[in-house]
Design a protein around this motif. Sequence first.
Motif, PDB file in Angstrom:
ATOM      1  N   PHE A   1      40.375  40.431  57.389  1.00 34.20           N
ATOM      2  CA  PHE A   1      41.014  39.166  57.193  1.00 34.20           C
ATOM      3  C   PHE A   1      40.899  38.565  55.643  1.00 34.20           C
ATOM      4  CE2 PHE A   1      42.158  38.071  61.894  1.00 34.20           C
ATOM      5  CZ  PHE A   1      42.971  38.351  62.191  1.00 34.20           C
TER       6      PHE A   1
ATOM      7  N   VAL B   1      44.966  46.397  56.937  1.00 36.51           N
ATOM      8  CA  VAL B   1      44.600  46.493  58.304  1.00 36.51           C
ATOM      9  C   VAL B   1      44.326  48.652  58.041  1.00 36.51           C
ATOM     10  CG1 VAL B   1      45.533  47.110  60.256  1.00 36.51           C
ATOM     11  CG2 VAL B   1      46.712  44.722  59.361  1.00 36.51           C
TER      12      VAL B   1
ATOM     13  N   HIS C   1      35.388  45.265  61.509  1.00 40.44           N
ATOM     14  CA  HIS C   1      36.381  44.162  61.651  1.00 40.44           C
ATOM     15  C   HIS C   1      35.692  43.094  60.948  1.00 40.44           C
ATOM     16  CE1 HIS C   1      38.626  40.714  62.281  1.00 40.44           C
ATOM     17  NE2 HIS C   1      38.567  39.942  62.820  1.00 40.44           N
TER      18      HIS C   1
ATOM     19  N   VAL D   1      47.920  46.367  64.367  1.00 41.30           N
ATOM     20  CA  VAL D   1      46.877  45.761  64.421  1.00 41.30           C
ATOM     21  C   VAL D   1      46.136  46.667  64.760  1.00 41.30           C
ATOM     22  CG1 VAL D   1      44.784  44.547  64.549  1.00 41.30           C
ATOM     23  CG2 VAL D   1      46.402  43.751  63.483  1.00 41.30           C
TER      24      VAL D   1
ATOM     25  N   ARG E   1      44.322  32.679  61.359  1.00 44.04           N
ATOM     26  CA  ARG E   1      43.382  34.401  61.725  1.00 44.04           C
ATOM     27  C   ARG E   1      42.278  33.830  62.330  1.00 44.04           C
ATOM     28  NH1 ARG E   1      43.431  36.803  55.559  1.00 44.04           N
ATOM     29  NH2 ARG E   1      42.007  34.829  55.456  1.00 44.04           N
ATOM     30  N   TYR E   2      42.357  34.344  63.529  1.00 42.74           N
ATOM     31  CA  TYR E   2      40.881  33.826  64.633  1.00 42.74           C
ATOM     32  C   TYR E   2      40.613  34.827  64.303  1.00 42.74           C
ATOM     33  CZ  TYR E   2      38.257  31.439  67.594  1.00 42.74           C
ATOM     34  OH  TYR E   2      36.889  31.054  69.218  1.00 42.74           O
ATOM     35  N   THR E   3      38.534  34.806  64.173  1.00 42.49           N
ATOM     36  CA  THR E   3      37.895  35.958  65.284  1.00 42.49           C
ATOM     37  C   THR E   3      36.826  35.262  66.164  1.00 42.49           C
ATOM     38  OG1 THR E   3      37.765  37.110  63.159  1.00 42.49           O
ATOM     39  CG2 THR E   3      35.726  37.282  63.526  1.00 42.49           C
TER      40      THR E   3
ATOM     41  N   THR F   1      37.255  44.232  70.899  1.00 41.35           N
ATOM     42  CA  THR F   1      35.593  45.375  71.211  1.00 41.35           C
ATOM     43  C   THR F   1      34.753  45.244  71.750  1.00 41.35           C
ATOM     44  OG1 THR F   1      37.134  46.245  68.784  1.00 41.35           O
ATOM     45  CG2 THR F   1      34.922  46.800  69.408  1.00 41.35           C
TER      46      THR F   1
ATOM     47  N   HIS G   1      36.119  38.758  58.089  1.00 40.92           N
ATOM     48  CA  HIS G   1      37.069  38.037  58.162  1.00 40.92           C
ATOM     49  C   HIS G   1      36.275  36.763  56.894  1.00 40.92           C
ATOM     50  CE1 HIS G   1      39.335  34.808  60.248  1.00 40.92           C
ATOM     51  NE2 HIS G   1      39.212  34.983  59.246  1.00 40.92           N
TER      52      HIS G   1
ATOM     53  N   CYS H   1      33.070  35.984  68.249  1.00 41.87           N
ATOM     54  CA  CYS H   1      32.227  36.395  68.423  1.00 41.87           C
ATOM     55  C   CYS H   1      31.840  35.959  69.868  1.00 41.87           C
ATOM     56  CB  CYS H   1      30.861  36.845  66.763  1.00 41.87           C
ATOM     57  SG  CYS H   1      32.135  37.901  65.571  1.00 41.87           S
TER      58      CYS H   1
ATOM     59  N   HIS I   1      35.406  32.407  63.210  1.00 41.44           N
ATOM     60  CA  HIS I   1      35.723  32.337  61.636  1.00 41.44           C
ATOM     61  C   HIS I   1      36.922  32.074  62.397  1.00 41.44           C
ATOM     62  CE1 HIS I   1      34.363  33.602  57.952  1.00 41.44           C
ATOM     63  NE2 HIS I   1      35.718  32.960  57.635  1.00 41.44           N
ATOM     64  N   VAL I   2      37.901  30.744  61.541  1.00 41.02           N
ATOM     65  CA  VAL I   2      39.632  30.788  61.318  1.00 41.02           C
ATOM     66  C   VAL I   2      39.744  30.684  59.826  1.00 41.02           C
ATOM     67  CG1 VAL I   2      40.347  30.007  62.394  1.00 41.02           C
ATOM     68  CG2 VAL I   2      38.822  29.177  63.272  1.00 41.02           C
TER      69      VAL I   2
ATOM     70  N   PHE J   1      33.300  41.311  69.739  1.00 42.51           N
ATOM     71  CA  PHE J   1      33.929  40.472  68.860  1.00 42.51           C
ATOM     72  C   PHE J   1      36.047  40.719  69.534  1.00 42.51           C
ATOM     73  CE2 PHE J   1      33.144  44.698  66.813  1.00 42.51           C
ATOM     74  CZ  PHE J   1      34.632  45.058  66.472  1.00 42.51           C
ATOM     75  N   ALA J   2      36.461  39.445  69.292  1.00 40.23           N
ATOM     76  CA  ALA J   2      38.095  39.934  69.344  1.00 40.23           C
ATOM     77  C   ALA J   2      38.833  38.944  67.998  1.00 40.23           C
ATOM     78  CB  ALA J   2      38.433  38.661  70.579  1.00 40.23           C
ATOM     79  N   SER J   3      40.012  39.773  67.764  1.00 36.64           N
ATOM     80  CA  SER J   3      40.689  39.278  66.054  1.00 36.64           C
ATOM     81  C   SER J   3      41.930  38.246  67.000  1.00 36.64           C
ATOM     82  CB  SER J   3      40.760  40.283  65.607  1.00 36.64           C
ATOM     83  OG  SER J   3      40.592  40.945  65.567  1.00 36.64           O
ATOM     84  N   CYS J   4      42.395  37.565  66.423  1.00 35.81           N
ATOM     85  CA  CYS J   4      44.323  37.652  67.106  1.00 35.81           C
ATOM     86  C   CYS J   4      44.558  36.780  65.591  1.00 35.81           C
ATOM     87  CB  CYS J   4      44.577  36.767  68.256  1.00 35.81           C
ATOM     88  SG  CYS J   4      43.310  35.787  68.524  1.00 35.81           S
ATOM     89  N   TYR J   5      46.394  36.356  65.688  1.00 37.45           N
ATOM     90  CA  TYR J   5      46.818  35.103  64.794  1.00 37.45           C
ATOM     91  C   TYR J   5      46.797  34.064  65.837  1.00 37.45           C
ATOM     92  CZ  TYR J   5      47.116  38.328  61.141  1.00 37.45           C
ATOM     93  OH  TYR J   5      47.574  39.676  60.166  1.00 37.45           O
TER      94      TYR J   5
END
Lengths: 154, 154
Positions: A53, A60, A135, B5, B119-121, B90, A137, B123, B137-138, B97-101
Amino acid sequence: MKRKVNNDKKSYNLQHSADEAQIRQKMEEHVKALCKIDLKGVMSFYAPYILSFDVEGTYVGVEEKKEAWTKIFSMIEPPLKYEIDELSITAGADVAFASCYNRLLGKLKNGQQIDSRVRYTACFRKYEGGWLIAHEHVSMPIHFENNKAVPDPG
Amino acid sequence: MKRKVNNDKKSYNLQHSADEAQIRQKMEEHVKALCKIDLKGVMSFYAPYILSFDVEGTYVGVEEKKEAWTKIFSMIEPPLKYEIDELSITAGADVAFASCYNRLLGKLKNGQQIDSRVRYTACFRKYEGGWLIAHEHVSMPIHFENNKAVPDPG
């Protein structure tokens, strides 16, 4: 306003100081590769399926990330200066994350000065060969009133 | 353009599927608390020293984060709709950690519509009581030409 990040974090520390040191070193080496405009060096820190990000867009996989760095590097007139500030690393047994502020100083080939400060999060996975960024950001905060980016004062 | 992704991520999976499931559930519960405008519920997912690189600013520690949510909640007219898209988790033994929209749909008390995609992370650190968000983190990508935020097409 300068605020200390994670000031009460010590009591929550995990017992992975060797991994933390490895990640710190990785991040320093990454910065060195960046400052040398060393594309191959920069790319060697990413896991193949990296989800980035980034400030200007989302990339990606390593091919998209490589394309993005290639474009940026083609616009830059060396030397480049890159500073990491307020780095905080949380290393687990096989997954880790780091946060910091990154400041990029230099100039573009068209003469335009670069002085950009961004918020950076890197999420790592441990492989046999060491830690890789799986990953990341990167961002600047946005003022909702006008939808404009503003540098984070930290 | 819709891109899958981490499409080659399967071969890199860690053996922590129970933790991954716990984190997925945590994120779903977090969204439920958000949609209910449940401040106490929302805050229960953060570690005390959370470092939040949020869309509009940076918050250090739960008190600053609580203040930020309090301000946002005071402006919102329920109901709120919150969608998580392309979630990737993951999970390690003690760090994840995770990532998504994330898409937020609703309206403000002043009548203005909210339709925001970020976008969102997240941890995570594993504690005795379960997983907590230690860092997040956004952001929205920024166009360098005019310094303006643009929603990520995903």
